[in-house]
Design an enzyme around this catalytic site. Structure first.
Site, short mmCIF file in Angstrom:
data_model
loop_
_atom_site.label_atom_id
_atom_site.label_comp_id
_atom_site.label_asym_id
_atom_site.label_seq_id
_atom_site.Cartn_x
_atom_site.Cartn_y
_atom_site.Cartn_z
CG ASP A 559 -2.02 1.62 1.38
OD1 ASP A 559 -2.32 1.64 0.58
OD2 ASP A 559 -2.01 1.80 2.40
CD GLU A 612 -2.17 2.01 -3.27
OE1 GLU A 612 -3.65 3.06 -3.22
OE2 GLU A 612 -1.81 2.21 -1.72
#
Length: 890
Positions: A559, A612
């Site tokens: 993330d 990401e």
């Protein structure tokens, strides 16, 4: 279960969802707080024995809380007859039940809460019954033992014990205040001139007796819970301690007679930041050490003046259990006999300024159910049954295989289900829809449910909200046995500021940078990791390996990578400091990501890492040893989320069809850079919350047109180069935004609901998309190869039409045509390869089964020798309105 009374609670842990624990209330009469190894629950109060007067001069007699509650309060401890952690009172009964669910080994722990054993006999009485050749005190008080050093007769008391040399004032202060780095030097048994010195720290004990074969001798009280004495022994025996309280006597091993449980290699690797199995060295580990069962506790806190262990086995009073520092490693260690699985614990850190704080274990592999915050001793007993899956995974190449992902937030997918209950439903649902993988939003422990798991405090522990770590393994195992891979969102970018967790863990910035501007994350109110510190980088790299090896996770979606890569991320000029080269790249973060990826791929064959990353950083999915134009080696990820494709394509679909001609490029631009990285096309949770609306609700027009756009978009997405990801609820066109409080609107699929066929039709389409996708290598075999794609029509902006070919390695094609206008286009000529004489429709998003109008190409389409779109042949299909069709050679 009722909430436990406030007595005995430690100062409250502050943080989201953590109400202050009460700190007032009368001291509980009976056994005072003390080290109770193996205590399993509320200690039953033994029956009152007949009162016996204690000798007025009994050594070791200390005021009990019943006699002197004020002295107990002054010690900072209030005993409580419950075993929950201090902040458990804040948890509801249901939450605590979830935390205790399936806790293995709990009943097997030794209980010390039985009725007291008879008072131990004096040494001169015991010798007649238990002598087996061990050295023992003389039966005549004061007589020296041969070889004992010739002590004066009056030096020994009636128990054969002479006074131990007094501790220096400074040593005593540091020991009692939790600021001593080497408590084993003062406590335990040590050879001295004339015998063996025994010393122990047992607050509130009336007396302490050393018991061994042929030996039972009461130690002398030094005050403040210290007991000591020198016994005329030639060597240290295998001994136990008999600790007498007001109405109970406990027999236990002395934790301070054991050698360190960590070896030099472990400490060296920790210091070097290269311990790839860090979870095996730090944290709480049940084990047998020197023939005794117990738990090893270790924690890294290099700036601490001292560390003490506390838990339900001490009634949350850590006075009796100071830990030792292992050289210059910054690691503190204590082996605690009799404590096993299920015990709750924390570390009491004495900061450099002398203050204290209670901290959860950063390496805890199990935690209490939030809002409680204690760590839990854990050992896994799960037996895996996914050997066949792992063997297939190891031999596969993800980039050249089907990869269709269903993103799930476990707590809300079916609210109220545990890991084991999810294992009964989730694999069957995902397999039925044809997805190859699930991606789980963060499962690591987090205090605030509203963060969806992205503000992690327990990096090594699956959240206790849904069960135990073994329960989570059971879920992963069930998914694997159903043929479904498991990806997990992993959050190494930041951590919350909760005072009981990682922030200033040992009193100074430790996991975070010392520079406040570098430490504070400007967007989320959290702290960033100090990637330049070797031990912190080791903590994170080992964590990535841990999830893959211990839980058989098939991939990590990392993330917020962009926030790690740039020093000026969300910062204004003057709020950040350039790197050594004057640039804005975070060189330490780059090195960390490269090390993490290299380590995971080396140790875990078949695992994939996914970034990401929302910027144009060069080489996110390039090998770490391949240096690009920017001068950096690749970050080493296997895949990268294509955030550009997602934003552009959703922006195009949001326009009314009449205006889409002016935004045609938003659907074609992704192919300009499609092969610069290895991409995943994500329609994730981030796109269906916070006012962004659900996928179907983003579409213009009435309800029929919204669903038609939704279906056409999914058909376009599945045919586009790259892997696919779809968030839960979007597979059946849920119209409302996702909420973690109630999850998907499953009621939309209730047959009694009048619009149920509309939603069921979209779900049937997703099932067929995955079925045809898996059976068509042209859609996945060459996802990362430019030779696997060719435009046929990319400029028909006035028609809102897109057409392209996908190719298998042997050249077998699939033709995808999307019509994003609400009109039927009859005999729309499309150029085709000469080698395919006949095409047939294999998928049509306008099919009546999916809720469409049923406009289709029912008969095979014969290619005509009419050149079109630069191709030698062409066909004349009918293009349904707001639809995507797939054609294959007949």
């Amino acid at each position: 279960m009722t909430a436990r009374p406030p007595s005995g609670q430690h100062p409250s842990d502050e943080g989201p969802g953590h109400p202050p624990a009460a700190t007032t209330g009368p001291a509980v009469p009976g056994v005072p707080p003390t080290f109770l190894p193996g205590h399993t629950g509320p200690r039953p109060r033994p029956e009152r024995r007949a009162e016996r007067p204690a000798p007025e001069d009994a050594p070791g007699r200390a005021p009990s809380p019943r006699e002197d509650a004020a002295s107990a309060e002054s010690a900072g401890v209030r005993p409580a007859p419950h075993r929950e952690s201090p902040d458990s009172a804040a948890a509801t009964a249901d939450q605590q039940e979830a935390a205790d669910r399936g806790r293995p080994g709990r009943e097997a722990r030794v209980s010390y809460g039985a009725a007291p054993v008879p008072r131990a006999p004096r040494a001169d009485q015991a010798r007649h019954d238990e002598s087996d050749g061990a050295a023992e005190p003389s039966r005549v008080a004061g007589r020296p033992v041969a070889g004992g050093g010739g002590q004066a007769d009056e030096a020994y008391d009636e128990h054969g014990v002479r006074p131990a040399p007094a501790l220096g004032d400074e040593e005593r202060r540091r020991l009692l205040t939790g600021a001593h780095h080497a408590p084993h030097d003062l406590l335990g048994a040590h050879p001295v001139r004339g015998g063996v010195l025994f010393r122990c720290l047992r607050p509130y004990a009336r007396s302490v007796t050393v018991a061994a074969a042929g030996l039972r001798a009461r130690l002398r009280a030094e005050g403040d819970g210290l007991f000591s004495g020198v016994l005329p022994l030639r060597e240290i025996p295998e001994y136990r301690l008999l600790v007498t309280y007001e109405d109970a006597e406990l027999e236990l091993h002395d934790p301070y007679r054991f050698l360190p449980t960590l070896g030099e290699l472990d400490l060296h690797l920790i210091g070097e930041g290269r311990h790839e199995e860090l979870w095996r060295a730090l944290g709480a580990h049940p084990m047998t050490h020197q023939g005794v069962s117990g738990t090893r506790f270790t924690v890294w806190a290099p700036n601490a003046l001292g560390v003490r262990l506390t838990g339900d086995f001490t009634y949350w009073d850590g006075t009796a259990l100071p830990m030792r520092s292992l050289g210059g490693s910054g690691v503190w260690e204590l082996f605690l006999p009799g404590v096993g699985e299920g015990a709750l614990y924390k570390f009491e850190i004495t900061r450099p300024d002398g203050g204290r704080s209670l901290r959860a274990d950063p390496m805890a592999r199990r935690t209490e159910c939030p809002p409680a915050t204690a760590s839990v001793v854990h050992a896994s007993h799960h037996r895996w049954g996914d050997e066949a899956w792992l063997a297939r995974r190891e031999g596969g190449r993800v980039h050249e295989l089907p990869f269709s992902v269903y993103e799930v937030h476990l707590p809300s997918w079916r609210p109220g289900l545990t890991y084991r209950q999810l294992a009964e439903q989730l694999p069957a649902y995902v397999k039925d829809l044809g997805f190859t993988h699930v991606e789980l939003m963060p499962v690591a422990e987090h205090p605030f449910g509203g963060s969806w798991g992205y503000q992690v405090t327990g990096f090594y522990a699956p959240t206790a909200r849904l069960g135990t770590p073994d329960d989570f393994k059971y879920l992963v195992d069930a998914l694997h046995q159903a043929g479904i891979g498991v990806l997990v969102d992993w959050v190494p970018a930041h951590f919350p500021k909760d005072a009981w967790a990682l922030a200033e863990f040992d009193g100074r910035p430790l996991y975070e940078p010392a520079d406040p501007l570098r430490a504070a994350h400007p967007d989320w109110g959290t702290l960033e990791f100090d990637y330049g510190r070797t031990e912190v980088r080791n903590f994170l790299v080992a964590n990535a390996v841990y999830w893959c090896e211990e839980f058989h996770i098939d991939g990590l979606r990392v993330d917020a990578v962009a926030s790690m890569l740039y020093l000026d991320y969300s910062r204004e000029p003057g709020q950040w400091t350039p790197n050594a080269h004057g640039g804005r790249e975070n060189l330490d973060a780059v090195a960390f990501l490269q090390e993490m990826n290299a380590t995971v791929y080396r140790r875990c064959p078949g695992v994939i890492t996914i970034a990401e990353e929302s910027t144009a950083w060069d080489g996110v999915t390039r090998a770490t040893h391949h240096v690009g134009p920017s001068g950096f080696g690749g970050l080493g990820f296997g895949l990268k989320w294509n955030m550009g494709w997602m934003h552009d394509s959703l922006a195009y679909l949001a326009h009314e069809p009449v205006y889409r001609a002016y935004h045609h490029h938003e659907m074609t631009f992704s192919m300009v850079y499609a092969y610069s990285e290895n991409y995943v096309l994500p329609i994730s949770h981030d796109e269906v919350v916070h006012g962004k609306r659900a996928l179907v609700s983003k579409m213009p027009g009435d309800w029929w047109q919204q669903r038609a756009n939704h279906r056409a978009y999914l058909g376009f997405m599945w045919a586009h180069p790259g892997k696919q990801l779809l968030f839960m609820g979007q597979e059946f066109a849920q119209g409302a935004e996702w909420s973690e409080a109630h999850g998907p609107d499953w009621w939309l699929l209730d047959p009694s609901y009048s619009a149920e066929p509309d939603h069921r039709g979209v779900r049937d389409l997703v099932r067929d998309l995955n079925r045809v996708y898996a059976a068509t290598p042209a859609l996945w075999r060459r996802d990362t190869d430019p030779e696997g794609f060719s435009w046929i029509e990319g400029d028909a902006r006035e028609d809102n039409v897109f057409a392209f070919l996908r190719f298998d390695a042997d050249g077998s094609p699939l033709l995808a045509i999307s019509n994003f206008s609400p009109v039927v286009r009859q005999d729309y000529r499309i150029g085709t390869p000469e080698a395919v004489p006949v095409w047939r429709e294999v998928l049509n998003t306008d099919d009546g089964r999916y809720g469409g109008g049923g406009v289709a190409n029912a008969e095979p389409l014969k290619a005509e020798p009419t050149g079109w779109h630069g191709r030698p042949a062409s066909i004349l299909p009918v293009l349904p309105p707001l639809a995507t069709i797939w054609l294959r050679p007949a």
